[in-house]
Scaffold this active site. Structure first.
Site, mmCIF file in Angstrom:
data_model
loop_
_atom_site.group_PDB
_atom_site.id
_atom_site.type_symbol
_atom_site.label_atom_id
_atom_site.label_comp_id
_atom_site.label_asym_id
_atom_site.label_seq_id
_atom_site.Cartn_x
_atom_site.Cartn_y
_atom_site.Cartn_z
ATOM 1 N N LYS A 1 -7.400 -35.589 41.767
ATOM 2 C CA LYS A 1 -7.302 -34.841 43.021
ATOM 3 C C LYS A 1 -7.693 -35.741 44.205
ATOM 4 C CE LYS A 1 -6.447 -31.697 39.930
ATOM 5 N NZ LYS A 1 -7.413 -30.769 39.408
ATOM 6 N N ARG B 1 -11.248 -50.587 24.287
ATOM 7 C CA ARG B 1 -11.818 -49.233 24.198
ATOM 8 C C ARG B 1 -13.289 -49.205 24.610
ATOM 9 N NH1 ARG B 1 -12.974 -47.639 19.450
ATOM 10 N NH2 ARG B 1 -11.112 -48.540 18.507
HETATM 11 C C1 LIG Z 1 -7.748 -30.403 38.091
HETATM 12 C C2 LIG Z 1 -9.114 -29.979 37.781
HETATM 13 C C3 LIG Z 1 -9.713 -30.266 36.539
HETATM 14 C C4 LIG Z 1 -8.951 -30.967 35.430
HETATM 15 O O1 LIG Z 1 -8.648 -32.286 35.772
HETATM 16 P P1 LIG Z 1 -7.374 -33.056 35.182
HETATM 17 O O2 LIG Z 1 -7.449 -34.379 35.855
HETATM 18 O O3 LIG Z 1 -6.171 -32.251 35.531
HETATM 19 O O4 LIG Z 1 -7.571 -33.130 33.696
HETATM 20 C C5 LIG Z 1 -11.014 -29.862 36.331
HETATM 21 N N1 LIG Z 1 -11.719 -29.208 37.280
HETATM 22 C C6 LIG Z 1 -11.177 -28.906 38.473
HETATM 23 C C7 LIG Z 1 -12.007 -28.178 39.474
HETATM 24 C C8 LIG Z 1 -9.878 -29.266 38.766
HETATM 25 O O5 LIG Z 1 -9.344 -28.965 39.958
#
Ligand SMILES: *Cc1c(COP(=O)(O)O)cnc(C)c1O
Length: 424
Positions: A235, A85
């Site tokens: 992403k 952790r």
């Molecule tokens: C997807 C997204 C998030 C959240 O991220 P996760 O990995 O799904 O928890 C936050 N901000 C933006 C702009 C996003 O596209």
């Protein structure tokens, strides 16, 4: 003829002299590597250290580590493993690569983008603080501020993105943080980062930018005076729709403090996911450049199509933030949003769904930034439970489409969109 010394020259550049001066393209491949010291077993790639805990040779070894941690006199010793952790070498390696890419001091990884955002807010906001965020912000971030943090006496204000006078006016004596995104979702609004940082710093307020849509290939907000950059690494950074991760990048002291609270809050990234993220980062620059180019072509095509009402893409001169995007970004990203022209005798919601169902290459799914193109109708995907009126109040039109472009062939996607538009 190539001489031996010419062959040796480039090796020196990416070897012992460090990688900071190199372009993001090179940094994405080589990361923070400061020397040619090999990994264990001379592996080229970062080993996946799959362990929950770490051993000490004897009590003296343990004491030396504890002393190094307390006094900071032996950074190498202080960075060794203790317990999962508190850190993992695979995860640490990817953190350093991300810090280099964003041109920040240090980075901290989290198991999701939302874990990064909630961890940062829980760690840096004292009870009774005031937070300002711009509209068109990630919906769950807004919900976290407005509902969850309210229980701790935290107040929030929302200002329209691009209204810098309203932003400055919203600052109160207890304002601690301004949160924004650039580009935003779904209208791809681009924030003048230098202006935002300047206003915030004059009032001694910290700034946080969620730069998920931009990636460090297109803009690096720390260069403009922003304090903390956050990404959903789910992403573009990982880029293959196969892992979830989040990252915060910023000044060393701030990241250190966040690391301390991560050790308590407990949301850490798994080393396997970190290895997949590192693999994704090596092709980040290639993917993003391709996505920038394809999306620009698609946006231009859509803008001239008679069945399209409006297109939002910061690389189009019709976009409200075209000028600042040109000045601040080196590419405008892989997401384009557009509305379908209403047809007599059918609701805009239905016409738009028919268009989306007629598309064959982009898959219907939330998310963005991966190699596969994804398409969605926000009215049905993220805002389904709201009425048309409630959606309109927050700017989500029933005929809005968000296309997140992947790395498929540009002509294939254009042809696909054309045949789908012909069907409505
Ligand atoms: C997807 C997204 C998030 C959240 O991220 P996760 O990995 O799904 O928890 C936050 N901000 C933006 C702009 C996003 O596209």
């Amino acid at each position: 003829m190539t001489t031996v010394s010419e062959l040796i020259q480039p090796r020196e550049l990416i070897g012992d002299t460090g990688l900071r001066p190199h372009s993001p393209l090179t940094r994405a491949v080589h990361g923070h590597r400061q020397s040619r010291r090999p990994h264990p077993h001379h592996a080229l790639t970062t080993p996946i250290v799959q362990t929950a805990t770490y051993t000490f040779k004897n009590s003296a070894d343990l004491c030396a580590f504890m002393e190094a941690k307390m006094w900071g006199n032996d950074p190498e010793m202080a960075e060794r493993g203790e317990y999962g952790r508190y850190g993992n070498p695979t995860v640490r390696s990817v953190e350093k690569r991300l810090a280099t890419l964003e041109e920040g001091d240090d980075a901290l990884l989290f198991p999701t983008g939302m874990a990064a955002i909630t961890n940062v807010l829980l760690s840096i906001l004292p009870a009774g603080a005031h937070v300002i965020f711009t509209d068109d912000c990630y919906r769950k971030t807004r919900q976290f501020c407005n509902s969850f943090l309210r229980r701790f006496g935290i107040e929030t204000s929302q200002v329209p993105v691009g209204d810098y006078a309203a932003l400055e006016q919203a600052i109160q004596a207890n304002t601690r943080l301004i949160i924004s995104e650039s580009p935003t979702n779904p209208y791809l609004r681009v924030v003048d980062l230098e202006r935002l940082a300047d206003i915030a710093h004059r009032h001694r307020v910290k700034t946080l930018i969620d730069a998920t849509f931009a990636t460090p290939i297109n803009v690096r907000p720390l260069q403009f005076g922003i304090d903390l950059v956050i990404h959903s690494a789910t992403k573009y950074l990982s880029g293959h729709n196969d892992i979830m991760a989040g990252v915060a990048v910023g000044e060393a002291g701030l990241i250190h403090a966040l690391r301390q609270s991560q050790g308590m809050l407990g949301g850490v990234l798994d080393p396997h996911a970190a290895a997949l993220l590192e693999r994704g980062l090596k092709t980040l620059a290639l993917r993003v450049r391709q996505q920038n180019q394809t999306t620009q072509s698609i946006a231009s095509y859509l803008e001239t199509h008679p069945k399209i009402e409006q297109v939002w893409y910061p690389g189009l001169s019709s976009h409200p933030d075209y000028a600042i995007a040109q000045a601040q970004m080196s590419g405008f990203g892989g997401v384009v949003s557009f509305t379908i022209k209403p047809i007599a005798g059918e609701t805009p919601l239905a016409t738009t769904s028919r268009f989306i169902d007629a598309v064959t290459i982009p898959l219907i799914a939330p998310s963005l930034g991966g190699v596969e193109s994804l398409i969605e109708q926000p009215a049905l995907m993220s805002y389904y439970e709201l009425s048309t009126e409630e959606r309109l109040a927050i700017g989500v039109r029933d005929n809005l489409v968000r296309l997140a472009v992947g790395i498929e062939d540009e002509n294939d996607i254009l042809t696909d969109l054309e045949q789908a538009l012909a069907q409505i």
